[in-house]
Design an enzyme around this catalytic site. Structure first.
Site, PDB file in Angstrom:
ATOM      1  N   CYS A  34      15.934 -15.040  -6.550  1.00 48.12           N
ATOM      2  CA  CYS A  34      15.221 -13.917  -5.936  1.00 48.12           C
ATOM      3  C   CYS A  34      14.421 -13.127  -6.955  1.00 48.12           C
ATOM      4  O   CYS A  34      13.530 -12.366  -6.586  1.00 48.12           O
ATOM      5  CB  CYS A  34      16.197 -12.959  -5.277  1.00 48.12           C
ATOM      6  SG  CYS A  34      17.255 -13.747  -4.089  1.00 48.12           S
ATOM      7  N   ASP A  36      15.831 -10.844  -8.990  1.00 53.80           N
ATOM      8  CA  ASP A  36      16.520  -9.670  -9.498  1.00 53.80           C
ATOM      9  C   ASP A  36      18.039  -9.784  -9.379  1.00 53.80           C
ATOM     10  O   ASP A  36      18.578 -10.304  -8.416  1.00 53.80           O
ATOM     11  CB  ASP A  36      15.999  -8.356  -8.898  1.00 53.80           C
ATOM     12  CG  ASP A  36      15.676  -8.430  -7.428  1.00 53.80           C
ATOM     13  OD1 ASP A  36      14.835  -7.660  -6.968  1.00 53.80           O
ATOM     14  OD2 ASP A  36      16.278  -9.280  -6.731  1.00 53.80           O
ATOM     15  N   CYS A  59      12.262  -6.440 -11.605  1.00 56.08           N
ATOM     16  CA  CYS A  59      10.975  -5.779 -11.757  1.00 56.08           C
ATOM     17  C   CYS A  59      11.169  -4.291 -12.045  1.00 56.08           C
ATOM     18  O   CYS A  59      12.298  -3.792 -12.111  1.00 56.08           O
ATOM     19  CB  CYS A  59      10.158  -5.969 -10.488  1.00 56.08           C
ATOM     20  SG  CYS A  59      10.924  -5.224  -9.048  1.00 56.08           S
ATOM     21  N   CYS A 103      14.479  -3.731  -3.301  1.00 59.63           N
ATOM     22  CA  CYS A 103      15.115  -3.436  -4.593  1.00 59.63           C
ATOM     23  C   CYS A 103      16.118  -2.297  -4.462  1.00 59.63           C
ATOM     24  O   CYS A 103      17.137  -2.268  -5.158  1.00 59.63           O
ATOM     25  CB  CYS A 103      14.070  -3.054  -5.637  1.00 59.63           C
ATOM     26  SG  CYS A 103      12.932  -4.385  -6.020  1.00 59.63           S
TER      27      CYS A 103
END
Lengths: 154, 388
Positions: A34, A36, A59, A103
């Protein structure tokens, strides 16, 4: 991609980065497919999160939400930490671009993952308290919500 | 080193050169006539277009009549593929391409697939290069078109275009190449390379955005993409963007004239950066072929860190670069190019592209080499990933 000043601040100077040697709650969510991964360490005493640290591969939004979420639960009780929603983390950062909202779910999940680990270590069923038996169950439930469909394709 | 501004994203777009701007300016305010008009005043605009056509033709070793001005590389790709498919559909419906083309090609192919065309994607291997044997093996009785990019935009690998062109010509199959990244940076000769159709875009070699051209070999009468007035010999309607066409012609002439020296100079910057990164940062993988590579392209995967984070830290230090990570693509999957050359997701998420052109200097490279290692160190210290 336009990030708020708060996101930039928490990305450039993240709070609570690192590990806790004698942590009694460790949670990890996400995976490299993915893009992360967040690992969270907690030191919990008398139901209060005394210390919290994180390590994140991801990120700018993933790093910033990790930083903000750890700030928001530090010194709080477990019950308060479980109330923390991804929206509250995103709001505290003055919002996230729509494609980055997943996120903030990662940060919420990482905290819950650490608490699942905390109860399991003590032989207590986390399900009635945290809502899930395991991290796998939680991530599976969230799969459709926070756009990690990519994980299944990987 | 003092903080600098380093533009290292020339594969995305380039600065318009001063000479190009100077050449364009009179066509905004002085010679602004519509080239289609009869009076003498408009003649200057018409002459300027034909001069630019000659400049583009000379750069490609084509005839001026084989050059058509249009808006951008994407338009050229759309016209070439959809036009060739329409022209040859009665002969067959099989097209050969690669999985790491620009989306202007891939999405045009998706459209053609819906119309009943079949596409074979050749493997591009870990060095990002097509093998001519694979092409030969993929050609069928009903193959009507081969479209293979001249050089890849992300990893810079240059394809064996002359060999591909020779195979296609021998078999009587149309050969299109998206040369957007190649023009002005590596030698291109449409005759020697047996190219039938070629797409190019001005802003990749110091002309402005919004102008491109297609080379269409004489005798290939693909249907029009834009219907309207009689411009471009009725092949591409729409009032000509005279200043931009002048800019394109000027830029391609300058680039072609200095290509032999400039490509060597830029390649030295590229190699210094790649070698310097490998020397200074452990756990780095170079993506793309090291020999058959655009002079300005550097693409590396920095393991255990994520591309967007790298870009943001570089940006904070004044450095503009690019990444193929999911977070920069706007989707959750990393770049299709990096997937096509077989990278795993984590390695693709940590990719970083620096691309150099005319205005790039050795100081730029030195500055990147100074700033990048501590950024990587910092992000790695924050990362839960690492050597097993």
């Amino acid at each position: 991609m336009m990030y708020s000043e708060k996101v930039m601040d928490h990305f450039m100077s993240p709070r609570n980065v690192g590990e806790i040697a004698d942590a009694n709650a460790i949670g990890e969510v996400g995976n490299p497919t993915c893009g992360d991964i967040m690992r969270i360490y907690m030191k919990i005493e008398n139901g209060v999160i005394q210390d919290v640290k994180f390590k994140t591969f991801g990120c700018g939004a993933a790093v910033a939400t990790s930083s903000m979420a750890t700030e928001m639960v530090k010194g709080k009780t477990i019950a308060e930490a479980l109330q923390l929603s991804n929206k509250a983390v995103a709001d505290a950062l003055d919002g996230l671009p729509p494609v980055k909202l997943h996120c903030s779910v990662l940060a919420e999940d990482a905290i819950k993952a650490a608490l699942i680990d905390y109860y399991k270590r003590q032989g207590i069923d986390p399900k009635p308290i945290v809502g899930y038996d395991s991290v796998e169950e939680m991530e599976c439930c969230h799969g459709h919500d926070h756009g990690h469909e990519g994980c299944q394709n990987g | 080193m003092e903080k600098r501004f380093v533009y290292a994203d020339n594969a995305a777009t380039t600065r318009v050169s001063d000479e190009v701007v100077a050449a364009m300016l009179p066509y905004f305010t002085e010679n602004y006539g519509n080239p289609s008009a009869v009076y003498g005043f408009a003649g200057k605009a018409k002459e300027a277009i034909e001069k630019a056509r000659g400049q583009v033709a000379a750069a490609l070793n084509a005839e001026p009549s084989e050059i058509f001005f249009l808006s951008c590389g994407t338009e050229a790709d759309n016209w070439a593929l959809k036009g060739a498919a329409a022209l040859k559909k009665d002969k067959g419906r099989h097209i050969i391409s690669t999985p790491f083309e620009h989306h202007a090609i891939l999405h045009s192919l998706d459209t053609l697939k819906k119309e009943g065309f079949e596409v074979t994607f050749l493997p591009v291997y870990d060095n990002g290069r097509v093998k001519v044997e694979d092409l030969k093996a993929a050609i069928r009785e009903d193959t009507i078109l081969v479209s293979i990019m001249f050089a890849n935009n992300e990893i810079g690998s240059v394809q064996p275009i002359a060999e591909i062109g020779a195979v296609c010509r021998e078999k009587g199959i149309l050969f299109h190449t998206d040369a957007v990244q190649a023009i002005g940076h590596v030698p291109v000769d449409v005759k020697a390379m047996n190219i039938d159709m070629l797409s190019l875009s001005g802003h990749k070699f110091h002309a402005p955005k919004g102008i491109g051209a297609m080379y269409l070999r004489k005798g290939i009468s693909i249907p029009n993409f834009m219907d309207g007035g009689g411009q471009e010999k009725r092949r591409r309607a729409g009032t000509e963007s005279v200043p931009f066409i002048v800019g394109l012609g000027t830029a391609i002439e300058i680039a072609t004239n200095k290509l032999p020296e400039e490509s060597k100079r830029v390649a030295a910057l590229r190699d210094k950066l790649i070698d310097g990164i490998l020397e200074r940062i452990p756990d780095v993988k170079v993506n793309g072929d090291r020999v058959h590579r655009l002079p300005g392209n550097v693409n590396v995967s920095i393991k255990f860190v994520e591309g967007e984070s790298l870009l943001m830290m570089l940006d904070a230090n004044g450095i503009c670069a690019a990444s193929g990570s999911a977070c920069t693509s706007g989707s959750l999957d990393p770049s299709h190019v990096l997937m096509a050359i077989g990278l795993d997701h984590a390695t693709a998420h940590g990719s970083l592209r620096f691309s150099f052109a005319d205005y790039s200097t050795e100081e730029d490279v030195d500055y990147i080499l100074e700033k990048l290692p501590p950024i990587v160190e910092r992000l790695r210290a924050m990362s839960p990933l690492g050597r097993e």
